[in-house]
Design a protein around this motif. Sequence first.
Motif, mmCIF file in Angstrom:
data_model
loop_
_atom_site.group_PDB
_atom_site.id
_atom_site.type_symbol
_atom_site.label_atom_id
_atom_site.label_comp_id
_atom_site.label_asym_id
_atom_site.label_seq_id
_atom_site.Cartn_x
_atom_site.Cartn_y
_atom_site.Cartn_z
ATOM 1 N N MET B 108 9.777 -4.462 -18.382
ATOM 2 C CA MET B 108 8.875 -3.450 -18.137
ATOM 3 C C MET B 108 7.616 -4.088 -17.324
ATOM 4 S SD MET B 108 7.805 -0.457 -18.619
ATOM 5 C CE MET B 108 8.459 0.449 -20.027
ATOM 6 N N TRP B 109 7.359 -5.371 -17.675
ATOM 7 C CA TRP B 109 6.205 -6.097 -17.090
ATOM 8 C C TRP B 109 6.721 -6.477 -15.653
ATOM 9 C CZ3 TRP B 109 1.549 -5.516 -17.753
ATOM 10 C CH2 TRP B 109 0.818 -5.331 -19.114
ATOM 11 N N LEU B 110 7.803 -6.774 -15.647
ATOM 12 C CA LEU B 110 8.558 -7.186 -14.260
ATOM 13 C C LEU B 110 8.365 -6.277 -13.269
ATOM 14 C CD1 LEU B 110 11.392 -9.647 -15.177
ATOM 15 C CD2 LEU B 110 9.142 -10.328 -14.054
ATOM 16 N N THR B 111 8.907 -4.987 -13.778
ATOM 17 C CA THR B 111 8.964 -3.764 -12.949
ATOM 18 C C THR B 111 7.566 -3.457 -12.399
ATOM 19 O OG1 THR B 111 10.936 -3.099 -14.153
ATOM 20 C CG2 THR B 111 9.685 -1.412 -12.748
ATOM 21 N N ILE B 112 6.574 -3.436 -13.578
ATOM 22 C CA ILE B 112 5.057 -3.116 -13.034
ATOM 23 C C ILE B 112 4.720 -4.136 -12.021
ATOM 24 C CG2 ILE B 112 3.053 -2.909 -13.797
ATOM 25 C CD1 ILE B 112 4.152 -1.954 -16.439
ATOM 26 N N ILE B 113 4.881 -5.454 -12.050
ATOM 27 C CA ILE B 113 4.553 -6.384 -11.298
ATOM 28 C C ILE B 113 5.136 -5.990 -9.804
ATOM 29 C CG2 ILE B 113 4.558 -8.711 -10.697
ATOM 30 C CD1 ILE B 113 4.093 -9.239 -13.868
ATOM 31 N N VAL B 114 6.146 -5.996 -9.762
ATOM 32 C CA VAL B 114 7.066 -5.911 -8.463
ATOM 33 C C VAL B 114 6.579 -4.691 -7.782
ATOM 34 C CG1 VAL B 114 9.370 -5.222 -7.693
ATOM 35 C CG2 VAL B 114 9.064 -7.403 -9.252
ATOM 36 N N VAL B 115 6.585 -3.454 -8.524
ATOM 37 C CA VAL B 115 6.167 -2.505 -8.025
ATOM 38 C C VAL B 115 4.683 -2.258 -7.506
ATOM 39 C CG1 VAL B 115 5.718 0.195 -8.228
ATOM 40 C CG2 VAL B 115 7.856 -0.890 -9.031
ATOM 41 N N VAL B 116 3.682 -2.928 -8.269
ATOM 42 C CA VAL B 116 2.309 -3.049 -7.872
ATOM 43 C C VAL B 116 2.076 -3.986 -6.584
ATOM 44 C CG1 VAL B 116 0.247 -3.915 -8.709
ATOM 45 C CG2 VAL B 116 1.409 -2.389 -10.218
ATOM 46 N N SER B 117 2.796 -4.995 -6.763
ATOM 47 C CA SER B 117 2.782 -5.960 -5.689
ATOM 48 C C SER B 117 3.384 -5.457 -4.323
ATOM 49 C CB SER B 117 3.697 -7.372 -6.120
ATOM 50 O OG SER B 117 4.944 -7.225 -6.226
ATOM 51 N N GLY B 118 4.285 -4.568 -4.519
ATOM 52 C CA GLY B 118 4.997 -3.851 -3.118
ATOM 53 C C GLY B 118 4.079 -2.965 -2.845
ATOM 54 N N ILE B 119 3.175 -2.230 -3.640
ATOM 55 C CA ILE B 119 2.319 -1.180 -3.149
ATOM 56 C C ILE B 119 1.152 -2.026 -2.613
ATOM 57 C CG2 ILE B 119 0.692 0.502 -3.947
ATOM 58 C CD1 ILE B 119 2.293 1.105 -6.049
ATOM 59 N N ALA B 120 0.803 -3.008 -2.929
ATOM 60 C CA ALA B 120 -0.287 -3.951 -2.479
ATOM 61 C C ALA B 120 0.075 -4.308 -1.083
ATOM 62 C CB ALA B 120 -0.640 -4.994 -3.397
ATOM 63 N N GLY B 121 1.657 -4.859 -0.781
ATOM 64 C CA GLY B 121 1.820 -5.272 0.329
ATOM 65 C C GLY B 121 2.314 -4.369 1.258
ATOM 66 N N ALA B 122 2.443 -3.256 0.784
ATOM 67 C CA ALA B 122 2.730 -2.046 1.934
ATOM 68 C C ALA B 122 1.317 -1.794 2.290
ATOM 69 C CB ALA B 122 3.191 -0.846 1.105
ATOM 70 N N TRP B 123 0.155 -1.851 1.437
ATOM 71 C CA TRP B 123 -1.242 -1.514 2.069
ATOM 72 C C TRP B 123 -1.632 -2.413 3.144
ATOM 73 C CZ3 TRP B 123 -5.791 -4.251 1.299
ATOM 74 C CH2 TRP B 123 -6.945 -3.474 1.717
ATOM 75 N N LEU B 124 -0.995 -3.922 2.710
ATOM 76 C CA LEU B 124 -1.703 -4.967 3.675
ATOM 77 C C LEU B 124 -0.867 -4.815 4.737
ATOM 78 C CD1 LEU B 124 -1.373 -8.053 1.051
ATOM 79 C CD2 LEU B 124 -3.721 -7.151 2.013
ATOM 80 N N GLN B 125 0.393 -4.554 4.641
ATOM 81 C CA GLN B 125 1.272 -4.497 6.009
ATOM 82 C C GLN B 125 0.864 -3.122 6.912
ATOM 83 O OE1 GLN B 125 3.794 -6.046 6.941
ATOM 84 N NE2 GLN B 125 4.309 -7.424 5.520
#
Lengths: 450, 292
Positions: B108-125
């Motif tokens: 559960m925590w890995l999923t949250i970290i991956v998705v949140v980091s992905g969202i952050a990355g998408a915003w940065l990109q």
Amino acid sequence: MSIRERTTKLVARRHDLNYFKRMSPLRAWQWWLAAAALIVAFVWFSGSEFLHGAQALSAGPMSNSHAVFGARCELCHVPVVSATGWTPSFGMRKRVPDSACLQCHAAPAHHPMETTENPTCGSCHTEHIGSMHLAAVADSNCTQCHAQLQSRSGVPRIAASIHSFAGDHPELQPLREASDADRRAATALVFNHAEHMKAGLKGPDGPVTLECATCHTATLNTDGRRGSGFAPVTFERSCRSCHTLQFDAHIQAEAPHGKVEDDAAFVTKSIADFAATHPEVVSAEIRNWPPEAMLPAKAPMPPPHSTQEWIANRIARADIILWRERCGLCHKAADGGVAFDAETMALPVFAPVKQPQQWLTSAVFSHTAHQALACAECHTQALTSASEHDVMMPAIATCRKCHDGRSSPQGPAVTAGHAESGCFLCHIYHGPEQAGLTTKGLSFAQMLRQ
Amino acid sequence: MRIDSTHKPWMIVTLAAIAVGVLVYVPYAIHTPEPGGGTPIGLMFGSIALGLMLFAALLSVRKRFPIWRIGRTKIWMRAHLWLGFLALPMVLFHSAFHARGVLTAVLMWLTIIVVVSGIAGAWLQHTLPTKIYREVPFETIYDQIPVIRRQLAAEAADRAFDVTQRLAPATGPGATVVDTLLGIPTMEAETAEFDKFFADVVKPYLAEEGTRRNELGSREAAHEHFDNFRREFPEAAWEPISAIEEICEEKRQLDHQARLHRLLHGWLLVHLPFSAALILLAIIHAIGALRY
């Protein structure tokens, strides 16, 4: 304006054309970290399997009662089809069949003649959700049938639509089904609670104020602990101290509280024995007859002239006192008429006393669990009831004051200010159990991970 | 990658999928005493979530073989973004919003970290490339920055020597007797000061990346320094001085570009490793769940 010349050619010339042959440090770190994460995850899981068995795969913590063998998944999770290791094969999935539960738990069927289907053990008793009582099943497990009850016989014997205790649960059975005739026949004893709860009653040692516990005492279990119910109110324990069964001024001994015939024989023998041991008293009373005031509604007998006549006279008097003034104070005639006819002096036939020990036949109730409350909080009629016909069982509305459905038996803790509500609290799903112990016969090594 | 109107269909599909998931989940959760991953609907959501995760992981394979004709990378990236995001609600529906086991909690925590980091990355990109374009006119290829920096340092040294030459016509190469006799001031003190400034401040600044603590790290402070020298020196020396100032400005921009670049790609240092661990443990979880 730029001082330095910057043309595309000049800018391009600055570049090292072999840069693409090397991985960017940032990129390299990404892949190295990814590889490291894979290794860490694999090592962690493998180590956990090695040290703690399959617990890492556990769907959640075990209940308190099953935690002792929580490391032994195979005790409950039996393979559908035998499979070895991690090789995927059809039927690899293990499940918990009812037979796994029944190896330790006797679980008789729930109304087998009425139910149309029986849910599996696991569908109601959900494991792996932590330190919960497995028996504390959610209401939805019950209402899946009882919300729209169907019976094999066609017509359910109970309410066909019950969704919750606080909602549409019908009134408690004794209050719902007791007719007036049932109530009249309930105890066959004349009793006035209100009179007995008054302050300053005349007691054997002076004024006394009774409490509920004076007469209603809790049962004791075999281990000496207080049980959940109350012992039957007996004359010997609760009544005799104030209501004597003395029948003759000369005889201190009281009549036993038993069968009418036995009491009659006791009276006769006691008086005869007294006459035999106190001839001077008999003679004195014969000379100065009558020694006491006559009893009302009794045609006077001729004065005795002999000991036998004295005995007969005393017995007659004792019978009137005993059957009419002592026993007749509470006991009713079996035929509903007068308990004892002083004219005929026939032995009375009292109605058998019915003292139900369990008013709720389809539910359980623990007084011990409710002992924090004063008796009159629930039994509101106890202080004012003047008739033995009153069924002083609390109505369901009294229960709902605390068990208002705002605390669920599973999941979050019971909400403060609201008692736990749930079908399981009062109703037992499984039928009567057979005597004997069901055991799986495990050793310590088999049960524990050793 | 900018999130523009081409993402709209993907967003609509993703939101529709979430809505359908909610419509399926809510009645199931209400009517099931203990909703969880092992129920048929729970298993369905879990299968969907794992499938989405595996598809998202395939992006790295797709980028590894760019010539394969299996759809444009842009489409794959959009699919990775939106279907990867969709994995989180599917996981939540699958788990019924709880994770009581060790492995499930980790997942559960890995999923949250991956998705949140992905969202952050998408915003940065989405935001940083424009920022780089706007704030770094001297932008170059990131991997070339060290090479360019060395070249800038060499060019600055040449320019500094040029300053000295322009200030000492009577003593340097080509000096004539006339120049000497005319008494053109040599400005030895100022030149020495400039040389010292170049050696102590400019050269170290150009030598390494960053060095924001250096005075030249601030455009205003650097301009003030070079302005002072321009006031001290005759006009002949202004060109090389300004060139050095420009070189410092380019170096400043390259430093800024490097920072933004690390920000633009650094989030992958979180996203990639956690994704790898997530995929591995999710597969283990799926096999274990089927086994038990």
